[in-house]
Design a protein around this motif. Structure first.
Motif: not given
Length: 252
Positions: A110, A218-219, A221-222, A225
């Protein structure tokens, strides 16, 4: 004299008309050949209208080949060479170069290496510390950074245009401000904010700031995706997908 003038004009007119007819017939032949050649080309409906000529993204060196996790996102114009490992959920963005020709480079879970970053690793470190470059989990490396034989522990932020030199260490839950230079062997302790050239201690991070560090990873990573779902790296599979969508009446 009048007769000679009339003969001269007649010869000149005849010569010019001959050249003109020759030029017109030459153009006619060229147009005819071009038309026939165009008619002979049966363009396939699957033919891509643009040309993919980009660089090689994955460059093996000797026995070493880059390793990319299945759910990691690596942009199409990234260069990975040699001993490079991109772990699950990691992302390497457009124009970045990870050159593991001398030592290992690891991008952890991540974590993100943003646009135009250069990551390298030396044979050995002058400080005696590990010479490989390690970017641990939940790390955000801003655009245009230079990392060389450094270690970044989990949950850190490296601001854009920063430089981390050989043997430098960024400990957990730390932030290096944009445009900073971390000299060889320098260590940023846990939970601190550093900035400047050379980087110096600024203040201790608050609990709320520390909690925001993994949220940023995390943001990103989104977002990676979303990019990953639009990029089909395997040959011309996307053409078959488009055909299938058309057969079911799904708008592309």
């Amino acid at each position: 004299m009048a007769t000679l003038g009339r003969l001269s004009r007649r010869v000149i007119a005849t010569t010019l008309s001959g050249h003109l007819r020759h030029h017109q017939s030459h153009n006619l032949i060229r147009r005819t050949l071009a038309t026939e050649a165009q008619a002979a080309i049966n363009e396939s409906p699957d033919r891509v209208k643009w040309d993919y000529r980009g660089q090689r993204r994955i460059i093996p060196l000797g026995q070493w080949a880059p390793k990319i996790a299945v759910d990691a996102y690596v942009a199409p114009n990234v260069v990975l060479a040699g001993q490079v490992t991109v772990c699950d959920g990691a992302s390497v963005w457009n124009g970045a170069v990870l050159r593991g020709d001398l030592n290992k480079i690891t991008v952890g879970f991540c974590s993100s290496i943003q646009e135009k970053c250069v990551v390298h690793a030396a044979w050995s470190s002058p400080t005696g510390l590990p010479a490989e470059t390690v970017v641990d989990r939940y790390v955000t490396v801003g655009a245009y950074c230079l990392l060389r034989s450094c270690t970044i522990e989990p949950e850190c932020i490296i601001g854009q245009h920063s430089i981390l030199m050989e043997g430098s260490l960024v400990e957990t839950n730390s932030i290096l401000e944009a445009g900073s230079v971390l000299p060889p062997g320098r260590r940023i302790p846990t939970g601190e904010l550093w900035a400047g050239n050379p980087a110096r201690f600024v203040r201790t991070l608050t609990h709320e700031e520390i909690k925001e560090i993994p949220k940023l990873s995390t943001a990103i990573n989104d977002l990676a995706n979303a990019h990953h779902s639009e990029f089909l790296p395997y040959s011309t599979v996307y053409l078959e997908v488009e055909k299938l969508k058309k057969s079911f009446g799904i708008s592309i």
